[in-house]
Structures are given as C-alpha cells and as structure tokens.
Write a protein that holds these residues in place. Structure first.
Motif, PDB file in Angstrom:
ATOM      1  N   ASN A  94     -17.174  21.178  13.583  1.00 39.91           N
ATOM      2  CA  ASN A  94     -16.112  20.703  14.482  1.00 39.91           C
ATOM      3  C   ASN A  94     -14.895  21.627  14.342  1.00 39.91           C
ATOM      4  O   ASN A  94     -14.865  22.496  13.463  1.00 39.91           O
ATOM      5  N   ASN A  95     -13.900  21.393  15.197  1.00 40.93           N
ATOM      6  CA  ASN A  95     -12.744  22.301  15.227  1.00 40.93           C
ATOM      7  C   ASN A  95     -11.904  22.245  13.958  1.00 40.93           C
ATOM      8  O   ASN A  95     -11.319  23.254  13.558  1.00 40.93           O
ATOM      9  N   THR A  96     -11.850  21.066  13.328  1.00 38.91           N
ATOM     10  CA  THR A  96     -11.076  20.941  12.085  1.00 38.91           C
ATOM     11  C   THR A  96     -11.677  21.843  11.014  1.00 38.91           C
ATOM     12  O   THR A  96     -10.962  22.582  10.325  1.00 38.91           O
ATOM     13  N   GLU A  97     -13.001  21.785  10.888  1.00 36.54           N
ATOM     14  CA  GLU A  97     -13.663  22.637   9.893  1.00 36.54           C
ATOM     15  C   GLU A  97     -13.551  24.112  10.263  1.00 36.54           C
ATOM     16  O   GLU A  97     -13.393  24.977   9.402  1.00 36.54           O
ATOM     17  N   GLN A 136      -9.544  30.345   5.584  1.00 38.50           N
ATOM     18  CA  GLN A 136     -10.158  30.965   4.399  1.00 38.50           C
ATOM     19  C   GLN A 136     -10.460  32.444   4.681  1.00 38.50           C
ATOM     20  O   GLN A 136     -10.167  33.326   3.869  1.00 38.50           O
ATOM     21  N   LEU A 137     -10.993  32.702   5.855  1.00 35.95           N
ATOM     22  CA  LEU A 137     -11.310  34.088   6.236  1.00 35.95           C
ATOM     23  C   LEU A 137     -10.042  34.928   6.297  1.00 35.95           C
ATOM     24  O   LEU A 137      -9.977  36.033   5.745  1.00 35.95           O
ATOM     25  N   ILE A 138      -9.002  34.387   6.950  1.00 36.12           N
ATOM     26  CA  ILE A 138      -7.745  35.128   7.101  1.00 36.12           C
ATOM     27  C   ILE A 138      -7.176  35.503   5.726  1.00 36.12           C
ATOM     28  O   ILE A 138      -6.680  36.617   5.527  1.00 36.12           O
ATOM     29  N   SER A 139      -7.302  34.583   4.759  1.00 38.61           N
ATOM     30  CA  SER A 139      -6.741  34.847   3.426  1.00 38.61           C
ATOM     31  C   SER A 139      -7.465  35.993   2.726  1.00 38.61           C
ATOM     32  O   SER A 139      -6.922  36.610   1.804  1.00 38.61           O
ATOM     33  N   LEU A 140      -8.694  36.296   3.149  1.00 34.53           N
ATOM     34  CA  LEU A 140      -9.448  37.388   2.521  1.00 34.53           C
ATOM     35  C   LEU A 140      -9.264  38.734   3.225  1.00 34.53           C
ATOM     36  O   LEU A 140      -9.605  39.780   2.685  1.00 34.53           O
ATOM     37  N   LEU A 141      -8.763  38.697   4.454  1.00 33.47           N
ATOM     38  CA  LEU A 141      -8.659  39.942   5.232  1.00 33.47           C
ATOM     39  C   LEU A 141      -7.256  40.526   5.132  1.00 33.47           C
ATOM     40  O   LEU A 141      -6.273  39.789   5.100  1.00 33.47           O
ATOM     41  N   SER A 142      -7.183  41.847   5.136  1.00 31.69           N
ATOM     42  CA  SER A 142      -5.886  42.514   5.073  1.00 31.69           C
ATOM     43  C   SER A 142      -5.119  42.299   6.383  1.00 31.69           C
ATOM     44  O   SER A 142      -5.664  42.552   7.465  1.00 31.69           O
ATOM     45  N   PRO A 143      -3.870  41.820   6.308  1.00 31.42           N
ATOM     46  CA  PRO A 143      -3.113  41.580   7.552  1.00 31.42           C
ATOM     47  C   PRO A 143      -2.803  42.855   8.329  1.00 31.42           C
ATOM     48  O   PRO A 143      -2.569  42.791   9.539  1.00 31.42           O
ATOM     49  N   THR A 144      -2.811  44.006   7.663  1.00 31.28           N
ATOM     50  CA  THR A 144      -2.567  45.237   8.439  1.00 31.28           C
ATOM     51  C   THR A 144      -3.825  45.624   9.221  1.00 31.28           C
ATOM     52  O   THR A 144      -3.738  46.085  10.354  1.00 31.28           O
ATOM     53  N   ALA A 145      -4.998  45.410   8.619  1.00 32.33           N
ATOM     54  CA  ALA A 145      -6.246  45.741   9.323  1.00 32.33           C
ATOM     55  C   ALA A 145      -6.597  44.669  10.355  1.00 32.33           C
ATOM     56  O   ALA A 145      -7.259  44.959  11.351  1.00 32.33           O
ATOM     57  N   PHE A 146      -6.136  43.443  10.128  1.00 31.50           N
ATOM     58  CA  PHE A 146      -6.447  42.329  11.032  1.00 31.50           C
ATOM     59  C   PHE A 146      -5.156  41.622  11.429  1.00 31.50           C
ATOM     60  O   PHE A 146      -4.898  40.497  10.995  1.00 31.50           O
ATOM     61  N   PRO A 147      -4.325  42.278  12.267  1.00 32.35           N
ATOM     62  CA  PRO A 147      -3.037  41.674  12.607  1.00 32.35           C
ATOM     63  C   PRO A 147      -3.181  40.486  13.560  1.00 32.35           C
ATOM     64  O   PRO A 147      -4.147  40.415  14.317  1.00 32.35           O
ATOM     65  N   GLN A 148      -2.227  39.604  13.484  1.00 28.58           N
ATOM     66  CA  GLN A 148      -2.063  38.508  14.458  1.00 28.58           C
ATOM     67  C   GLN A 148      -3.202  37.499  14.517  1.00 28.58           C
ATOM     68  O   GLN A 148      -3.399  36.838  15.528  1.00 28.58           O
ATOM     69  N   LEU A 149      -3.978  37.376  13.433  1.00 27.31           N
ATOM     70  CA  LEU A 149      -5.036  36.357  13.455  1.00 27.31           C
ATOM     71  C   LEU A 149      -4.448  34.946  13.473  1.00 27.31           C
ATOM     72  O   LEU A 149      -5.073  34.005  13.962  1.00 27.31           O
ATOM     73  N   ASP A 150      -3.214  34.826  12.973  1.00 24.92           N
ATOM     74  CA  ASP A 150      -2.574  33.508  12.969  1.00 24.92           C
ATOM     75  C   ASP A 150      -2.308  32.998  14.392  1.00 24.92           C
ATOM     76  O   ASP A 150      -2.236  31.792  14.625  1.00 24.92           O
ATOM     77  N   VAL A 151      -2.198  33.934  15.355  1.00 23.70           N
ATOM     78  CA  VAL A 151      -1.997  33.526  16.751  1.00 23.70           C
ATOM     79  C   VAL A 151      -3.205  32.707  17.209  1.00 23.70           C
ATOM     80  O   VAL A 151      -3.065  31.651  17.839  1.00 23.70           O
ATOM     81  N   MET A 152      -4.398  33.200  16.871  1.00 23.47           N
ATOM     82  CA  MET A 152      -5.611  32.474  17.242  1.00 23.47           C
ATOM     83  C   MET A 152      -5.741  31.180  16.440  1.00 23.47           C
ATOM     84  O   MET A 152      -6.153  30.154  16.983  1.00 23.47           O
ATOM     85  N   LEU A 153      -5.355  31.244  15.175  1.00 26.63           N
ATOM     86  CA  LEU A 153      -5.454  30.054  14.315  1.00 26.63           C
ATOM     87  C   LEU A 153      -4.705  28.882  14.948  1.00 26.63           C
ATOM     88  O   LEU A 153      -5.185  27.749  14.948  1.00 26.63           O
ATOM     89  N   LYS A 154      -3.544  29.177  15.525  1.00 26.49           N
ATOM     90  CA  LYS A 154      -2.721  28.123  16.135  1.00 26.49           C
ATOM     91  C   LYS A 154      -3.403  27.487  17.352  1.00 26.49           C
ATOM     92  O   LYS A 154      -3.071  26.383  17.743  1.00 26.49           O
ATOM     93  N   GLN A 155      -4.328  28.225  17.971  1.00 23.89           N
ATOM     94  CA  GLN A 155      -5.008  27.695  19.167  1.00 23.89           C
ATOM     95  C   GLN A 155      -6.089  26.669  18.801  1.00 23.89           C
ATOM     96  O   GLN A 155      -6.537  25.927  19.659  1.00 23.89           O
ATOM     97  N   LEU A 156      -6.525  26.693  17.551  1.00 25.54           N
ATOM     98  CA  LEU A 156      -7.692  25.861  17.196  1.00 25.54           C
ATOM     99  C   LEU A 156      -7.309  24.390  16.981  1.00 25.54           C
ATOM    100  O   LEU A 156      -6.196  24.088  16.646  1.00 25.54           O
TER     101      LEU A 156
END
Ligand code: ATP
Ligand code: MG
Ligand code: MG
Length: 376
Positions: free
Chosen positions: A346-349, A356-376
């Motif tokens: 489900n969407n909560t999970e 969890q994935l975002i915390s493992l990825l480098s924010p410079t290599a994977f910018p703006q993932l938090d934008v998508m996180l907010k959509q979930l």
C-alpha cells in the motif's frame, strides 16, 4: 519469432529480457555502426541492415531519431511495426503537431520557426513566455530554449539562428509555456485488430530536463478516461501497433499533450514489477500478434532513474519490494545508467520504503527525491 529492434540501448535490452520467456528472439540493430548485436549482451552478431531485415519476422524500434533511409527500407519490408509513419511523427515535432491537430487532440499552441520574421511572429501571436524546441533530435530536454521577457529576444534569436545555420534540415517549434500542475504520461498498446490496453497514468518528475522519478499517479477516473480517449484517438489515427507513450501536462484536470513517443518509455519502467504484463512484453505481444493480456496495476510502485552513476550502495537490495536494473553502459555524466523499481502492498508502506531508499542514496547523485516522496 525473430524480432529486430532498431536501436541497441537499454530499451531493446529490456525487451529482450521480457521476451525471452515467450521464446522470442530479439536482436538489436545499432544504426550508428550498421551492426546487429545481441540485445542483452551487446555482442556483435552480424553486419548490415539488408540481411538483418531478411532474417527478421518483425521489425520494431526503441527510439525515434532514426535516419529516414533506414526507416523507409524497413517499411518496404512490410514487417515494420508500429511503422515508419509513427516513428517519424515521434522524431519530428512538426509532424507530431500535425498529427495532434488532425486527430483533434489538444496540445500547447505553437508556431513553426525557420526565419527571424517567423521568430518575431511567433512571439507576437503566441505571447510570452515561450519554449523553443528543435524539431529534430531533441531528447532529455536538449535542444530547447526558453524566452521569458522581450528584452532577451534578440540574443535568443542569435543562438537559434546559429543552431539553424549549422543544420539545414532543422527547424524550430515555438510553443506557449504551459503552467502545468504536474506531468503525467499514459502508456499502452494497440494491436493489429484495434484492441487497446493501457496502464494507469504515471506521474513524472524531471530534474534538469531529464526524467528522475515516476510513480503510478493518483488520478481521478475522469482524468484516466480523458487520457485513454486521447490515446485511442492517436493510436487509431496512426493505425498503431505496439506500445505508445503519451506525455501530458496536467492543467487542473485538463490534459494537454506535450509529446508522444512511439515506443516503450522510461516512465513505464515501473510496469516491470507493478503491472501484470510489463510494457516491454506488452509491446512484443502487440507486434507479434499475441494477446495483449492485462495491464492492470498489481501494487503501488515507483521508479527512480540512476543518472551518471555506475554504483549504488548494495544495501538498497535489502529493502523489501526493491529491484535494481543496470543497463551495462559506460558511465558518463547524466547518462541513464539504470533504474530502481520499488513496490509495496500500500502507499503507506511504499512511502516508508522510499524513505529508507532515499536515506541510502547520495543526495547529489539523486537530487530532489523528496519532491516525489511528498506526492505519496
Ligand atoms: P524527452 O526526454 O521526454 O523526450 P524532450 O527533450 O523531448 O524530452 P520535452 O518533453 O518536449 O522534451 O520537454 C522536456 C520538459 O520540458 C518537459 O517534460 C517539461 O517539463 C518541459 N516543457 C516542455 N515543453 C513545455 C511547455 N510548452 N511548457 C512548459 N514546460 C515545458
Ligand atoms: Mg521527447
Ligand atoms: Mg518529454
């Protein structure tokens, strides 16, 4: 059946991976080197297009920027699906706009620009801000210029004039800038009998003009229906066979077509684990005359592109519902090197696992993932 794919990149490779269980044999034709390669290993297996065409049962394409003589030769074989006309419409923004107009499908107001007079007319008629796009060869936001204010027009025309002078085949499509709420795409297939099957709308986020993340969109029944109706109009008008992708601007529940891609699409990679039949096998089924099967969503899924990196921490593989897909390509800045699909019950999970994935990825290599996180 033997299938020849024009283009030898990751899309041909993923088609081969998806077609293998159906005993479909996929080879890929590299238009730059005139060689046929194994679509998975990229090992050269033969040379020359004529023999490759003779050897194939069906010919298809993984990209739209293909030299016209190659398209015409494939078309003459009678084996080419979705066919030269569809590929040309995806590869030339002038033809694409004509197709949309003829099918009565709404897109951004536009003008074709070849000269300074036409440039000035486009500004006068369409108003600012404007987006100027090269008619040919544009992808990942390359070959585009923005014009926000009139005082920048003279300098911009200089850039565009230089660009046009360097390649006499080029032209520019000027488009009204659309203040969209979000970008979504619809991917689906039409078979030779006219059956159509589409996936749920996908919401897409770009960083520097390149797709960064896609997720199954939160969309009303009406919006999905609107997208499906546009898909049906365009696919029928091209007598399309295969997977077709349509990118939309979502403007307060009204969809404007941005562009079409006559092929499997990056925003459909989530279907590898989020849908009954993935887009790669769906395309093969359509072009091989097999039943399309179900495009239903199985579970909430998102995709993250890996751009310009050839490693990610192996710990990501410990996350439930995560699959890592590398394309086996040499690293270059910004290059599409692979992607990650992530699914949950489900969407909560999904949100928790994505965090969890975002915390493992480098924010410079994977910018703006938090934008998508907010959509979930
Ligand atoms: P792709 O890699 O998807 O093929 P492309 O180079 O063909 O990309 P477009 O999809 O036309 O380019 O444009 C890239 C991005 O620029 C769009 O996803 C959108 O964010 C923005 N864009 C394009 N056209 C417009 C427009 N008319 N108004 C506002 N934004 C636009
Ligand atoms: Mg494009
Ligand atoms: Mg696009």
């Amino acid at each position: 059946m033997k299938i020849l794919v024009l283009g030898a990149g990751q899309l041909a490779r993923m088609m081969a991976l998806a077609g293998t269980p159906l005993n479909l044999q996929i080879s890929a034709y590299d238009v730059n080197t005139d060689t046929v390669v194994d679509a998975i290993s990229q090992q050269k297996v033969a040379h020359g297009l004529t023999a490759a065409i003779a050897n194939a049962d069906v010919i298809t394409a993984e990209f739209e920027h293909i030299p016209l003589p190659i398209l015409d030769q494939c078309q003459q074989s009678g084996k080419f699906l979705p066919g030269a006309a569809a590929i040309k419409a995806g590869g030339d923004r002038r033809i694409e706009k004509q197709l949309l107009d003829a099918a009565n499908v709404q897109s951004a107001a536009y003008a074709i620009v070849n000269t300074e007079t036409e440039f000035q007319q486009a500004i006068a008629e369409l108003g600012l801000p404007l987006v100027f796009k090269s008619a040919l060869a544009g992808y990942d936001g390359k070959g585009q210029w923005r014009l926000k204010t009139a005082d920048q027009a003279a300098a911009l025309w200089q850039d565009i004039a230089d660009f046009l002078a360097a390649d006499t085949k080029q032209a520019i499509v000027a488009e009204k800038f659309i203040p969209f709420q979000r970008e979504v795409s619809l991917i689906g297939a039409r078979d030779a009998k006219g059956n159509i099957s589409v996936y749920p709308l996908t919401e897409n986020h770009h960083v520097n003009g390149v797709l960064s993340t896609s997720v199954i969109a939160q969309a009303s029944v009406e919006l999905q229906l609107q997208a499906e109706q546009i898909f049906t109009k365009l696919a029928n008008s091209l007598e399309y066979v295969g997977v077709l992708a349509i990118e939309f601007f979502d403007l307060k529940q009204q969809l404007l077509v941005n562009e079409i891609a006559p092929r499997v699409h990056n925003s459909g990679h989530w279907t590898q684990q989020g849908a009954e039949v993935c887009q790669f096998q769906l395309h093969l089924r359509a072009i091989c005359g097999l039943p399309l099967g179900s495009t239903h969503e199985i579970r909430p899924t998102l995709m993250v592109n890996i751009l310009g990196e050839d490693t990610v921490p192996t710990e990501v593989l410990a996350i439930a519902g995560l699959q890592l897909h590398w394309y086996g390509k040499t690293k270059r800045p910004g290059r599409k090197m692979g992607h990650i699909n992530l699914s949950a019950a489900n969407n909560t999970e999904l949100k928790q696992q994505f965090n969890q994935l975002i915390s493992l990825l480098s924010p410079t290599a994977f910018p703006q993932l938090d934008v998508m996180l907010k959509q979930l």
